[in-house]
Write a protein that holds these residues in place. Structure first.
Motif, mmCIF file in Angstrom:
data_model
loop_
_atom_site.group_PDB
_atom_site.id
_atom_site.type_symbol
_atom_site.label_atom_id
_atom_site.label_comp_id
_atom_site.label_asym_id
_atom_site.label_seq_id
_atom_site.Cartn_x
_atom_site.Cartn_y
_atom_site.Cartn_z
ATOM 1 N N TYR A 238 0.840 -1.204 0.000
ATOM 2 C CA TYR A 238 0.000 0.000 0.000
ATOM 3 C C TYR A 238 0.876 1.255 0.000
ATOM 4 N N LYS A 239 1.931 1.241 0.814
ATOM 5 C CA LYS A 239 2.820 2.407 0.904
ATOM 6 C C LYS A 239 3.538 2.645 -0.419
ATOM 7 N N TRP A 240 4.091 1.564 -0.999
ATOM 8 C CA TRP A 240 4.802 1.697 -2.266
ATOM 9 C C TRP A 240 3.895 2.243 -3.360
ATOM 10 N N ARG A 241 2.682 1.674 -3.462
ATOM 11 C CA ARG A 241 1.781 2.060 -4.557
ATOM 12 C C ARG A 241 1.301 3.495 -4.392
ATOM 13 N N LEU A 242 1.123 3.924 -3.128
ATOM 14 C CA LEU A 242 0.719 5.302 -2.865
ATOM 15 C C LEU A 242 1.848 6.264 -3.228
ATOM 16 N N GLN A 243 3.073 5.920 -2.863
ATOM 17 C CA GLN A 243 4.231 6.739 -3.244
ATOM 18 C C GLN A 243 4.301 6.875 -4.764
ATOM 19 N N GLN A 244 4.087 5.769 -5.453
ATOM 20 C CA GLN A 244 4.158 5.753 -6.912
ATOM 21 C C GLN A 244 3.123 6.698 -7.516
ATOM 22 N N GLU A 245 1.897 6.669 -6.972
ATOM 23 C CA GLU A 245 0.831 7.519 -7.485
ATOM 24 C C GLU A 245 1.116 8.983 -7.203
ATOM 25 N N HIS A 246 1.587 9.285 -5.985
ATOM 26 C CA HIS A 246 1.907 10.670 -5.642
ATOM 27 C C HIS A 246 3.023 11.213 -6.530
ATOM 28 N N ASN A 247 4.011 10.384 -6.811
ATOM 29 C CA ASN A 247 5.117 10.798 -7.673
ATOM 30 C C ASN A 247 4.626 11.112 -9.081
ATOM 31 N N MET A 248 3.749 10.239 -9.599
ATOM 32 C CA MET A 248 3.213 10.471 -10.950
ATOM 33 C C MET A 248 2.395 11.765 -10.984
ATOM 34 N N LYS A 249 1.553 11.979 -9.984
ATOM 35 C CA LYS A 249 0.681 13.155 -9.960
ATOM 36 C C LYS A 249 1.490 14.446 -9.806
ATOM 37 N N SER A 250 2.645 14.362 -9.129
ATOM 38 C CA SER A 250 3.483 15.555 -8.968
ATOM 39 C C SER A 250 4.102 15.993 -10.291
ATOM 40 N N LYS A 251 4.137 15.067 -11.245
ATOM 41 C CA LYS A 251 4.761 15.357 -12.537
ATOM 42 C C LYS A 251 3.764 15.664 -13.639
ATOM 43 N N ASN A 252 2.479 15.284 -13.438
ATOM 44 C CA ASN A 252 1.514 15.441 -14.536
ATOM 45 C C ASN A 252 0.392 16.424 -14.205
ATOM 46 N N GLY A 253 0.594 17.223 -13.157
ATOM 47 C CA GLY A 253 -0.424 18.205 -12.821
ATOM 48 C C GLY A 253 -1.548 17.664 -11.954
ATOM 49 N N GLY A 254 -1.323 16.550 -11.302
ATOM 50 C CA GLY A 254 -2.312 16.026 -10.359
ATOM 51 C C GLY A 254 -3.269 15.005 -10.907
ATOM 52 N N LYS A 255 -3.013 14.497 -12.107
ATOM 53 C CA LYS A 255 -3.904 13.500 -12.704
ATOM 54 C C LYS A 255 -3.585 12.110 -12.155
ATOM 55 N N GLY A 256 -4.602 11.441 -11.660
ATOM 56 C CA GLY A 256 -4.389 10.106 -11.130
ATOM 57 C C GLY A 256 -5.425 9.756 -10.080
ATOM 58 N N MET A 257 -5.162 8.681 -9.346
ATOM 59 C CA MET A 257 -6.107 8.193 -8.344
ATOM 60 C C MET A 257 -5.958 8.946 -7.027
ATOM 61 N N THR A 258 -7.084 9.042 -6.299
ATOM 62 C CA THR A 258 -7.039 9.543 -4.934
ATOM 63 C C THR A 258 -6.418 8.467 -4.039
ATOM 64 N N ASP A 259 -6.085 8.853 -2.794
ATOM 65 C CA ASP A 259 -5.504 7.880 -1.873
ATOM 66 C C ASP A 259 -6.470 6.724 -1.626
ATOM 67 N N ASP A 260 -7.761 7.012 -1.496
ATOM 68 C CA ASP A 260 -8.749 5.948 -1.289
ATOM 69 C C ASP A 260 -8.829 5.031 -2.500
ATOM 70 N N GLN A 261 -8.718 5.604 -3.679
ATOM 71 C CA GLN A 261 -8.765 4.789 -4.901
ATOM 72 C C GLN A 261 -7.537 3.890 -5.006
ATOM 73 N N VAL A 262 -6.389 4.384 -4.550
ATOM 74 C CA VAL A 262 -5.173 3.560 -4.543
ATOM 75 C C VAL A 262 -5.369 2.367 -3.611
ATOM 76 N N LYS A 263 -5.939 2.614 -2.429
ATOM 77 C CA LYS A 263 -6.186 1.515 -1.494
ATOM 78 C C LYS A 263 -7.117 0.475 -2.104
ATOM 79 N N THR A 264 -8.189 0.944 -2.739
ATOM 80 C CA THR A 264 -9.131 0.020 -3.382
ATOM 81 C C THR A 264 -8.439 -0.780 -4.479
#
Length: 319
Positions: A238-264
């Motif tokens: 869960y931690k790794w996948r959340l880090q991955q999503e946050h990193n992607m969103k920091s580079k693309n203007g915030g496009k991606g899953m919410t934290d709850d969506q990552v958990k799901t």
């Protein structure tokens, strides 16, 4: 590209592949061209397995090794969108089949054909092999297969098959029923509760389809498993996948899953690790009248790479 420019994990992985390649070639009769060495790479979501595999390929392809390396991801062997939709509609109450990801959502005959053709690619009259490509961006992120990606021409030295469930084996109904009752290792019930998330029958449906994947695993000569420390083996995903999503969103203007969506998203994969993940080292447990226990073909030729919270190398060991 020199070895010291690669992460330590990649250097361990590369040395393992080089050692296994040498042993593989030594077993081939001098009169025959050796087949490529087939290496399975398994690692959970967010662990960086795709990144590590790409760096492994770069390491092996560069001087002084200059090997021809082909990478096949099981993500590119998913059914086309229409078949994924049909699977979901035919199992409306099974959350594991609502979208791609699980064993049962891949085109096993296609994968078998690609692996067979790659196995024969070094033969005198072998043709080229088209590697499938699944575009995850299509159909609003549900994805679809497109014509094909890379076209491979021999000779090939190493073929890597990578994916989150590579090397997972089916097991017995009895094992699944017993494991379903037990607490999920390293996860608190308020994070993930198996009994409320999925039924035994839903897991058994995946188990039945996983039996078809064994022919893929039988093609493998060696193996690399990437995992977290035993004290956090599932919670760290869960931690790794959340880090991955946050990193992607920091580079693309915030496009991606919410934290709850990552958990799901991660939740759907937890049953796979709990019920089938031990297959990497234990193989087919048997349990059915027609099934006999079967150790993986890579036992004695496997490498475990254990990484920490920030994907730093903790240790590497053989199995």
């Amino acid at each position: 590209m020199s070895g010291d420019t690669h992460p330590p994990a990649v250097q361990h992985m590369a040395q393992h592949v080089l050692d296994q390649l040498q042993a593989h070639r030594s077993r081939c009769p001098p009169s025959l061209r050796p087949t490529p060495l087939f290496v399975g790479v398994q690692g959970p979501q967010g662990s960086g397995k795709t990144f590590l595999t790409s760096r492994l390929r770069a390491y092996l392809s560069s001087p002084p090794h200059a090997l021809a390396v082909t990478v096949l991801s099981i993500d590119d062997l998913y059914f086309p969108h229409s078949e994924l939709r049909n699977l979901a509609e035919s199992h409306p109450h099974n959350i594991l089949f609502q979208g791609r990801g699980q064993p049962g959502t891949h085109d096993v005959p296609l994968g078998t054909s690609v692996l067979k053709n790659l196995k024969q690619i070094n033969e005198v009259d072998a043709g080229t092999v088209d590697i499938p490509f699944f575009d995850k961006s299509l159909f609003n992120g549900q994805g679809d297969r497109v014509s094909h990606g890379e076209t491979v021409e021999g000779p090939v030295d190493v073929v890597v098959l990578e994916g989150w469930c590579v090397g997972f084996f089916p097991t017995s109904k009895e094992f699944i029923e017993e494991r379903w009752k037990e607490p999920v290792p390293t996860l608190e019930p308020d994070t993930f509760d198996m009994k409320t998330f999925v039924s035994v029958d839903h897991v058994l449906a995946v188990n039945e389809r996983l039996k078809r994947y064994v022919e893929w695993w039988n093609a493998l000569d060696a193996f690399i498993q990437i995992k977290g420390p035993s004290s956090a083996q599932l919670s760290i995903i869960y931690k790794w996948r959340l880090q991955q999503e946050h990193n992607m969103k920091s580079k693309n203007g915030g496009k991606g899953m919410t934290d709850d969506q990552v958990k799901t998203f991660v939740d759907r994969y937890i049953p796979g690790y709990v019920f089938f993940g031990e297959g990497v080292t234990k193989g087919l447990s048997g349990g059915g009248r027609t099934e006999k226990p079967q150790l993986p073909s890579w036992i004695g030729k496997g490498l475990t790479v254990t990484i920490g919270d920030d994907r730093e190398l903790l240790h590497a060991s053989n199995f």
